[in-house]
Design a protein around this motif. Structure first.
Motif, PDB file in Angstrom:
ATOM      1  N   GLY A  18       0.777  -1.232   0.000  1.00 22.03           N
ATOM      2  CA  GLY A  18       0.000   0.000   0.000  1.00 22.03           C
ATOM      3  C   GLY A  18       0.809   1.283   0.000  1.00 22.03           C
ATOM      4  O   GLY A  18       0.233   2.368  -0.110  1.00 22.03           O
ATOM      5  N   ILE A  19       2.128   1.186   0.120  1.00 25.66           N
ATOM      6  CA  ILE A  19       2.963   2.396   0.085  1.00 25.66           C
ATOM      7  C   ILE A  19       4.207   2.134  -0.759  1.00 25.66           C
ATOM      8  O   ILE A  19       4.647   1.002  -0.921  1.00 25.66           O
ATOM      9  CB  ILE A  19       3.415   2.852   1.489  1.00 25.66           C
ATOM     10  CG1 ILE A  19       4.231   1.743   2.185  1.00 25.66           C
ATOM     11  CG2 ILE A  19       2.223   3.264   2.344  1.00 25.66           C
ATOM     12  CD1 ILE A  19       4.846   2.178   3.494  1.00 25.66           C
ATOM     13  N   GLY A  24       4.915   7.284   0.100  1.00 26.29           N
ATOM     14  CA  GLY A  24       3.687   7.702  -0.581  1.00 26.29           C
ATOM     15  C   GLY A  24       2.743   6.536  -0.815  1.00 26.29           C
ATOM     16  O   GLY A  24       3.154   5.377  -0.850  1.00 26.29           O
ATOM     17  N   THR A  25       1.467   6.820  -0.940  1.00 26.37           N
ATOM     18  CA  THR A  25       0.460   5.781  -1.165  1.00 26.37           C
ATOM     19  C   THR A  25       0.636   5.151  -2.537  1.00 26.37           C
ATOM     20  O   THR A  25       0.823   5.842  -3.533  1.00 26.37           O
ATOM     21  CB  THR A  25      -0.959   6.361  -1.046  1.00 26.37           C
ATOM     22  OG1 THR A  25      -1.126   6.955   0.244  1.00 26.37           O
ATOM     23  CG2 THR A  25      -2.011   5.274  -1.239  1.00 26.37           C
ATOM     24  N   ARG A  26       0.568   3.837  -2.572  1.00 20.34           N
ATOM     25  CA  ARG A  26       0.688   3.104  -3.834  1.00 20.34           C
ATOM     26  C   ARG A  26      -0.704   2.719  -4.306  1.00 20.34           C
ATOM     27  O   ARG A  26      -1.486   2.127  -3.548  1.00 20.34           O
ATOM     28  CB  ARG A  26       1.550   1.858  -3.647  1.00 20.34           C
ATOM     29  CG  ARG A  26       1.690   1.007  -4.909  1.00 20.34           C
ATOM     30  CD  ARG A  26       2.463  -0.267  -4.633  1.00 20.34           C
ATOM     31  NE  ARG A  26       2.608  -1.058  -5.840  1.00 20.34           N
ATOM     32  CZ  ARG A  26       3.759  -1.378  -6.406  1.00 20.34           C
ATOM     33  NH1 ARG A  26       4.892  -0.979  -5.842  1.00 20.34           N
ATOM     34  NH2 ARG A  26       3.799  -2.110  -7.504  1.00 20.34           N
ATOM     35  N   TYR A  27      -1.008   3.015  -5.574  1.00 15.34           N
ATOM     36  CA  TYR A  27      -2.317   2.704  -6.137  1.00 15.34           C
ATOM     37  C   TYR A  27      -2.179   1.649  -7.231  1.00 15.34           C
ATOM     38  O   TYR A  27      -1.129   1.523  -7.867  1.00 15.34           O
ATOM     39  CB  TYR A  27      -2.963   3.961  -6.716  1.00 15.34           C
ATOM     40  CG  TYR A  27      -3.294   5.012  -5.676  1.00 15.34           C
ATOM     41  CD1 TYR A  27      -4.457   4.930  -4.926  1.00 15.34           C
ATOM     42  CD2 TYR A  27      -2.408   6.065  -5.435  1.00 15.34           C
ATOM     43  CE1 TYR A  27      -4.750   5.884  -3.966  1.00 15.34           C
ATOM     44  CE2 TYR A  27      -2.691   7.025  -4.466  1.00 15.34           C
ATOM     45  CZ  TYR A  27      -3.865   6.922  -3.731  1.00 15.34           C
ATOM     46  OH  TYR A  27      -4.144   7.858  -2.765  1.00 15.34           O
ATOM     47  N   VAL A  40      -6.142   1.484  -3.625  1.00 11.27           N
ATOM     48  CA  VAL A  40      -4.836   1.276  -3.005  1.00 11.27           C
ATOM     49  C   VAL A  40      -4.340  -0.141  -3.296  1.00 11.27           C
ATOM     50  O   VAL A  40      -5.090  -1.113  -3.176  1.00 11.27           O
ATOM     51  CB  VAL A  40      -4.903   1.515  -1.480  1.00 11.27           C
ATOM     52  CG1 VAL A  40      -3.557   1.201  -0.835  1.00 11.27           C
ATOM     53  CG2 VAL A  40      -5.309   2.960  -1.190  1.00 11.27           C
ATOM     54  N   ASN A  42      -2.570  -2.898  -1.988  1.00 14.87           N
ATOM     55  CA  ASN A  42      -2.096  -3.417  -0.712  1.00 14.87           C
ATOM     56  C   ASN A  42      -2.356  -4.921  -0.644  1.00 14.87           C
ATOM     57  O   ASN A  42      -3.339  -5.382  -0.071  1.00 14.87           O
ATOM     58  CB  ASN A  42      -2.786  -2.699   0.447  1.00 14.87           C
ATOM     59  CG  ASN A  42      -2.188  -3.056   1.794  1.00 14.87           C
ATOM     60  OD1 ASN A  42      -1.451  -4.029   1.918  1.00 14.87           O
ATOM     61  ND2 ASN A  42      -2.503  -2.266   2.809  1.00 14.87           N
TER      62      ASN A  42
END
Length: 322
Positions: A18-19, A24-27, A40, A42
């Motif tokens: 998820g990051i 930073g946020t992973r999409y 997201v 994750n």
């Protein structure tokens, strides 16, 4: 009081959490458009939720505790069966047997050794190339003109008057590199190099079943390359293969004729390059000019100076040892 010993170890193998590494946020990315979505990415929480619900998610493994002790590995990636799926499918589809690098070594089909060592930066001023793991790319070695050593330094690392390398030896990084499992081949005339210790050098020692071209063909298969991701584990902050690379499975040649036919494109390509390089070396050696390091390292500068009026030809032996 009785103590219950756990019989199995469950490994979860999520690839995202998820990051990004910068926090930073992973999409997730839409595979069709290549654009990020608002969802997201994750896998970690998805795998944990699946496990808590009584399911084993993709890539998870349940391994006997005794096996983990025997293998001395507790890294989840090592037990992820997804890295073996391609080779299993290839062998099944092509009706081939598999053979590990370890088996080939034990049967005397190949020999494996490491590199020479790493000269310090202040010793890198000469004419003999020093190759690092990053210099192994696209099936070839890259000569970096900033990493050249003198004859004396080279002999110290060779522990003799020559490198111990032979034409058609295959090289791959074994630690501290993202290109572990990517092989380069030494052409005739490229044997006089110093190679960092952090490589495996493979040589065909019995060519009755296959030769170096078949070995390179097999090691270049995606189904084989995928397996290196399973065995190249992090040691502190560096990837490392240990002895686990001996478990890598290759397609076993049916016979010599089949191996030669299968690997013919590799043989034609690299022998053509070798002949062209031989002609190039001869031309460079016979002219009266001093060339830049990238050219000079093809043929040592002192050899150009001493033999500028003599012809120099590299013989291309497609089947060394015969």
């Amino acid at each position: 009081m009785s103590i219950r010993v756990m019989d199995n170890v469950v490994f979860l193998n999520p690839k995202t959490c998820g990051i990004y590494k910068d926090g930073g946020t992973r999409y997730k990315t839409n595979p069709g458009t290549g654009r990020r979505t608002s969802e997201v990415d994750n896998e970690l929480i998805e795998h944990v939720n699946a496990f808590l619900s009584g399911k084993l998610p993709d890539g998870a493994a349940k391994v006997r505790l005794s096996e983990t002790f025997e293998r001395r590995v507790l890294a989840p990636t090592y037990y992820d069966s997804r890295y073996q799926e391609r080779i299993e499918k290839l062998l099944k589809d092509e009706k081939l047997e598999g053979i590990t690098i370890g088996e080939m070594k034990r049967k005397g089909l190949i020999a494996i050794r490491g590199g020479h060592g790493s000269p310090s930066n202040d010793q890198r001023s000469g004419t003999i190339p020093y190759l690092k793991v990053s210099d192994i790319r696209a099936l070839r070695i890259n000569i970096n003109p900033t990493n050249l050593v003198t004859e004396n330094v080279a002999r110290r690392f060779w522990r003799g008057s020559d490198s111990g390398l032979e034409a058609w030896d295959l090289l791959t990084p074994n630690r501290a590199s993202s290109n572990i499992g990517e092989f380069a081949v030494l052409l005739p005339g490229e044997e006089r190099v110093v190679i960092t210790k952090e490589v495996f050098i493979l040589r065909v020692t019995n060519s009755e079943l296959f030769d170096h071209f078949y070995l390179l063909w097999a090691l270049s298969l995606r189904a084989v390359r995928e397996q290196w991701r399973r065995i190249a584990l992090m040691q502190t902050n560096r990837e490392d293969c240990g002895t686990r690379f001996l478990e890598i499975i290759l397609p076993k040649a049916r016979n010599k004729a089949w191996a030669d036919k299968t690997s013919e494109p590799f043989r034609k390509y690299f022998t053509t390059i070798a002949r062209a390089k031989s002609s190039f070396i001869e031309s460079v050696n016979s002219d009266r000019f001093e060339h830049v390091a990238n050219v000079a390292t093809v043929l040592p500068l002192e050899a150009q100076e001493e033999n500028s009026s003599q012809e120099h030809t590299v013989v291309v032996n497609e089947n060394p040892g015969k």
